[in-house]
Design an enzyme around this catalytic site. Sequence first.
Site, PDB file in Angstrom:
ATOM      1  N   ARG A  96       0.881  -1.182   0.000  1.00  8.04           N
ATOM      2  CA  ARG A  96       0.000   0.000   0.000  1.00  8.04           C
ATOM      3  C   ARG A  96       0.903   1.211   0.000  1.00  8.04           C
ATOM      4  NH1 ARG A  96      -5.301   1.057   3.708  1.00  8.04           N
ATOM      5  NH2 ARG A  96      -6.047  -0.285   2.042  1.00  8.04           N
ATOM      6  N   HIS A 123      -7.335   0.849  -6.251  1.00  5.69           N
ATOM      7  CA  HIS A 123      -7.541  -0.067  -5.111  1.00  5.69           C
ATOM      8  C   HIS A 123      -8.180  -1.350  -5.659  1.00  5.69           C
ATOM      9  CE1 HIS A 123      -7.769  -1.471  -1.149  1.00  5.69           C
ATOM     10  NE2 HIS A 123      -8.665  -0.655  -0.617  1.00  5.69           N
ATOM     11  N   GLN A 126      -9.955  -4.065  -3.476  1.00  8.91           N
ATOM     12  CA  GLN A 126     -11.288  -3.641  -3.050  1.00  8.91           C
ATOM     13  C   GLN A 126     -12.322  -3.918  -4.140  1.00  8.91           C
ATOM     14  OE1 GLN A 126     -12.161  -2.155   0.065  1.00  8.91           O
ATOM     15  NE2 GLN A 126     -14.161  -2.733  -0.723  1.00  8.91           N
ATOM     16  N   ASP A 208     -17.421   6.536  -1.158  1.00  9.22           N
ATOM     17  CA  ASP A 208     -16.172   6.435  -0.390  1.00  9.22           C
ATOM     18  C   ASP A 208     -15.968   7.790   0.287  1.00  9.22           C
ATOM     19  OD1 ASP A 208     -13.660   5.664   0.591  1.00  9.22           O
ATOM     20  OD2 ASP A 208     -12.639   5.906  -1.337  1.00  9.22           O
ATOM     21  N   CYS A 248     -16.360   0.997   0.801  1.00  5.08           N
ATOM     22  CA  CYS A 248     -15.164   0.202   1.121  1.00  5.08           C
ATOM     23  C   CYS A 248     -14.800   0.270   2.593  1.00  5.08           C
ATOM     24  CB  CYS A 248     -14.000   0.640   0.244  1.00  5.08           C
ATOM     25  SG  CYS A 248     -13.503   2.368   0.486  1.00  5.08           S
ATOM     26  N   ARG A 276     -13.383  -9.033   1.430  1.00  3.93           N
ATOM     27  CA  ARG A 276     -11.987  -8.661   1.167  1.00  3.93           C
ATOM     28  C   ARG A 276     -11.068  -9.866   1.352  1.00  3.93           C
ATOM     29  NH1 ARG A 276      -9.983  -3.598   1.259  1.00  3.93           N
ATOM     30  NH2 ARG A 276      -8.172  -4.774   0.497  1.00  3.93           N
TER      31      ARG A 276
HETATM   32  N1   CP Z   1     -11.286  -0.716   2.507  1.00  2.56           N
HETATM   33  C1   CP Z   1     -10.004  -0.657   2.936  1.00  2.56           C
HETATM   34  O1   CP Z   1      -9.051  -0.786   2.168  1.00  2.56           O
HETATM   35  O2   CP Z   1      -9.877  -0.500   4.286  1.00  2.56           O
HETATM   36  P1   CP Z   1      -8.485  -0.275   5.048  1.00  2.56           P
HETATM   37  O3   CP Z   1      -7.945   1.048   4.622  1.00  2.56           O
HETATM   38  O4   CP Z   1      -8.853  -0.308   6.526  1.00  2.56           O
HETATM   39  O5   CP Z   1      -7.554  -1.385   4.675  1.00  2.56           O
HETATM   40  N1  NVA Z   2     -10.074   6.406  -1.009  1.00  2.00           N
HETATM   41  C1  NVA Z   2      -9.667   5.957   0.301  1.00  2.00           C
HETATM   42  C2  NVA Z   2      -9.892   4.489   0.445  1.00  2.00           C
HETATM   43  C3  NVA Z   2      -9.523   3.906   1.776  1.00  2.00           C
HETATM   44  C4  NVA Z   2      -9.740   2.432   1.841  1.00  2.00           C
HETATM   45  C5  NVA Z   2      -8.204   6.337   0.538  1.00  2.00           C
HETATM   46  O1  NVA Z   2      -7.408   6.206  -0.376  1.00  2.00           O
HETATM   47  O2  NVA Z   2      -7.893   6.761   1.655  1.00  2.00           O
END
Ligand code: CP
Ligand code: NVA
Length: 292
Positions: A96, A123, A126, A208, A248, A276
């Site tokens: 990430r 993502h 997701q 989101d 998400c 997930r």
């Molecule tokens: N939906 C998602 O990716 O959640 P986290 O940021 O908690 O991993």
């Molecule tokens: N769009 C959000 C998603 C988190 C799971 C971010 O990038 O923070």
Amino acid sequence: MPRHFLEVDDLTAAELVSVLDLAELLEVPQVLIGQGVALLFEKPSARTRNSSEMAVVQLGGHPVTLRNEEVGIDTRETAEDLVRTLACYHSAVAARVFDHRHLVRMAAVSPVPVINLLSDAAHPCQALADLLTLRQRWGLLAGKRVAWVGDGNNVCRSLAAAGHLAGIEVRVATPKGYEPPADTIERCAVVTHDPAEAVEGADAIVTDVWTSMGQESEVAARVSDFAGFTVDEALMARAASDAVFLHCLPAHRGDEVTAEVIDGPQSLVWLEAANRMHAMRGLLLFLFGEMA
Ligand code: CP
Ligand code: NVA
């Protein structure tokens, strides 16, 4: 060359179906016995870390989670040296990152699969869970209509890529200036600044947070710019009568969605969160050569 998974369209349409089918296998092949998977996080995570760790365990493997403070992408050593190092011990490297280009650089040199656990651009894990959730509800995906209401962000882009591959009609409503990039717009049937237009007759409404990780300095401007983009019961009522709601998570009740919607009968967010883990298991099985 290993297969990487940086965005959903690294898969063909048929491969996407395979991943979803593999996610639902009741007898799970133990393809990772004695093997490690590195999970590297430059940003916080609840669902992605826990679902990925448990998916690796369910395949017989051992997850090793790392925070970037421990390894320092491009500060302690280059992204390329880091992924080559991790590949000495692990059968896959998942990360990430703030900057999607780090993943691209890692994938270019990695002898093992590189998986995107969320970047500024995408993502995809997701989106796999979202399609799995919708397929479980609907039985099929092609021909359904999914409306995105909110920021044209990483989650929006991957959902549009996944929906396009699955034959879903994707409709997007964002405030002016928050539209997704051109390659996402090409995959959408409608891109509008009017949430009501996007959700008309939709089978699912998805949203989101208005401010993603890394954009915290923009919170005040975004709260103002996203006025009118809260998914509430009135907006849900414009969709199909049996429409479902996805998010998400993490969510901010009162901003992008009301408590009545996210905690109400049309919301599938807990099935989505659980999926997930199943989707990650399906993806890993696919990347390690299993066929559905
Ligand atoms: N939906 C998602 O990716 O959640 P986290 O940021 O908690 O991993
Ligand atoms: N769009 C959000 C998603 C988190 C799971 C971010 O990038 O923070």
